[in-house]
Design an enzyme around this catalytic site. Sequence first.
Site, short mmCIF file in Angstrom:
data_model
loop_
_atom_site.label_atom_id
_atom_site.label_comp_id
_atom_site.label_asym_id
_atom_site.label_seq_id
_atom_site.Cartn_x
_atom_site.Cartn_y
_atom_site.Cartn_z
CG PHE A 183 -0.43 0.40 2.46
CD1 PHE A 183 0.38 -0.17 3.22
CD2 PHE A 183 -0.62 2.04 2.76
CE1 PHE A 183 0.85 0.19 4.31
CE2 PHE A 183 -0.26 2.60 3.97
CZ PHE A 183 0.36 1.75 4.83
CE LYS A 184 5.22 1.41 4.86
NZ LYS A 184 4.42 0.08 4.97
CG ASP A 185 3.82 0.80 -4.50
OD1 ASP A 185 4.97 1.26 -4.57
OD2 ASP A 185 3.32 -0.44 -4.71
CG LEU B 21 6.43 6.07 -0.65
CD1 LEU B 21 6.98 5.03 0.04
CD2 LEU B 21 7.27 7.58 -0.21
#
Length: 453
Positions: A110-112, A115
């Site tokens: 999920f960090k995409d 970022l």
Amino acid sequence: MKFISTRGQAPALGFSDAVATGLAPDGGLYLPESLPRFTAGELARFAALSYPELCYEFLSRFATDIPADTLRALVARSYTTFSHADIAPVVKLDEKTYVLELFHGPTLAFKDFALQLLGNLYGHQCQVRGQSINVLGATSGDTGSAAIHGLLGKPGTAIFILYPDGRTSPLQERQMACTGADNVHALAISGTFDDAQAALKELFADQEFRTRHRLSAVNSINLARILAQCVYYLWAWLRLPAGVREETEWVVPTGNFGNVLAGWLLQKMGVPLHSFRVATNQNDILHRLFTTGDYRVGVVTPSLAPSMDIQVSSNFERFLYFSVGRDPAKVREIMETFKRTGAYTFENFDRDTFTASRTTDEEIPSIIRQVYQDYNYIADPHTACGFKSLSKERPSIVLATASPAKFPETITSAIKIEPTAPSLEALKAKPLVKHKLPADAAAIRAYIDRHAV
Ligand SMILES: *Cc1c(COP(=O)(O)O)cnc(C)c1O
């Protein structure tokens, strides 16, 4: 729109400056000076928008210093790298159980969501200011690879990620070291994550070095990350059936509290999300907080859900700010006590919208097996923590934070099926380019001096 520090001793900044600054100079975290309120009419209109259009609508309330067309283009570009047409698909498992899949971005976690956007914001800043940016971070896994893929090949930027050599998973290392991009530097440090972290701190403490290279930190507290994450809650809320959406509990696999904080902030903006469950692994500081009011540092034990292996949840300070009635002096007092003693006990703590659960490593494989049996659905080890004890009273939506393909060993041992993803298969064929360095600030400084843009 201006952004203020939770500790009240730093000047308010516009969006772009707050994003570029990261941590406020008084040690606090940036928050919007006031939260917008979305009306029922606006929400009804949002239902027809695509994910990038919705993201633009949401961010335009905050990023008021970026021209509308520019912001629209930056947002659109950020989500073209996702492999699913819905970007964040909502999957129905049964009448009361939904999954929000947040793993269709380039690094399959999920960090995409944040970022990819942050990388484009940095790229935009380089252009506007006519200056390059060097980004530096230490990682034990997911954040480093997501940050690298956010900046991949962007002109005017370089990224240096320190990681403990031999201590990340082989797939995670490949995501960092097989990109083929000239502006990406995967630095394999001999030592532990803490050694890498200590060297990084020393470099950031060197003001001259920091200014000379316009160094920026990769971390989980950047304002843009939280705001980008609000959008998928809004998107999913709009996709739940009308009779269900205001009753649903949002179950969030949690480490640094950044993901669940975004949902809670959206609720404060007038979107009627019912409640949240903070799902931790065996590193359970937040489970203890939400069940007893006791916030106390423990020892980190490595788990099968490694991206949630944390001791102190840095984003918690943003929640604290609201919990103490937006009083920065009170935030300073609590954070100082916590820093000094490693503990703080909350007495009148509003726990209404939060419940919590804790899942041990013994439980994770059996939950993966159960979810597969019940729904024919494969949950990764982080998402599995969310599937523990789903509410009997109300519908649940579990946030799936990583693809099972990132954790083939755990999945195979649980259900005898090896999950794969095309992007990970492709990585296996690419050459691995890593630079081995000692865990020594001087050696790392010399490397950056040679390769900074
Ligand atoms: C980072 C991460 C988490 C924890 O999210 P926080 O915002 O730190 O609470 C959970 N699952 C995965 C897969 C992650 O990468």
